[in-house]
Scaffold this active site. Sequence first.
Site, PDB file in Angstrom:
ATOM      1  N   ARG A 220     -12.649  38.803  -1.853  1.00 37.37           N
ATOM      2  CA  ARG A 220     -13.534  38.420  -0.765  1.00 37.37           C
ATOM      3  C   ARG A 220     -12.871  37.342   0.067  1.00 37.37           C
ATOM      4  NH1 ARG A 220     -15.687  42.502  -1.470  1.00 37.37           N
ATOM      5  NH2 ARG A 220     -17.888  42.961  -1.948  1.00 37.37           N
ATOM      6  N   HIS A 268      -9.953  45.039   5.939  1.00 39.69           N
ATOM      7  CA  HIS A 268     -10.908  45.273   4.846  1.00 39.69           C
ATOM      8  C   HIS A 268     -11.005  46.764   4.498  1.00 39.69           C
ATOM      9  CE1 HIS A 268     -14.637  43.359   2.783  1.00 39.69           C
ATOM     10  NE2 HIS A 268     -14.111  44.323   2.032  1.00 39.69           N
TER      11      HIS A 268
END
Length: 305
Positions: A220, A268
């Site tokens: 993350r 991502h």
Amino acid sequence: MGLAIISPGKNMDAWISNFQSLDPSIPIQVYPDIQDPLSVEAALLWNHPPGILLEFPNLKLICSMGAGVDHILKDPQLPEHTPITRIVDEKLTWSMTNYVVMGVLNHHRQLVRYQQQQREKRWDMSSPEIEVSIGVLGVGALGNDIVDKLSYMGFKVSGFGKSPKIMSYPYYFGSQLDDFLQQINVLVCMLPLTAETEGYLNLELFKKCNPGTYLINVARGKHLNEQELLVALERGYISGALLDVFHVEPLPSNHPFWEEERIMMTPHIASVTNPNAAAPQILENFRRMKMSQPLINQINRIKGY
């Protein structure tokens, strides 16, 4: 009974199609067009508006649209006793492992260096490989697979976790972080995002690394103190980084990472949930919830994963 899908800004057509093909009898409402909140018993979420789940008085099940649940747990108005599940998918693991292996190999075989030399029309056969020793922060299902595959390829790999475990590879935990960092020069972050791990990748940790350690973060964005990574690069604690996740996504056009040649970035995409694989898991938990049976892939709220 009904399912609410709440994922602002995402196209849900593939999810709806999968749910309807598997069980056309389940009513599905998609945010923001939720006309009957009383009928909602399960909610499928990705970055939902905080507090919105309080609008569903009959909610009995919360499902993450992916493997992570930090986007759910950050909601301060989360219903206290409603179980939360996540997606566990071999394809997710396969994609994540392939991405990390790619990053390790690109660093090990210096692909960026040779791409630059190609642009310069320079032929340099010296030192074609960098010796690497890899450390994986967080060895759950995804982290373990990364260790297994890299070990199979012949790399020296160690793992680090929160608690003691018996592993087939060198494993460090708790207060052994410094010892772990001294064994490696490639650091892969696979930690779950919790209150304890937010900002974990910071200047103090980078100082403890072997000089020139290479960083790969696919967990993350909030694990990484982005400004302190730039400092660590300037001071030589970190030689470069491959980053797939960021504090703000999409990354703002004025972010310094865009101009930093020592940082490689992807948007991502290291491992993206496949609705074909995820929808059956969600419907299975929907069925189990109705039958008061144990759920699959239920997370521990205290641990945060």
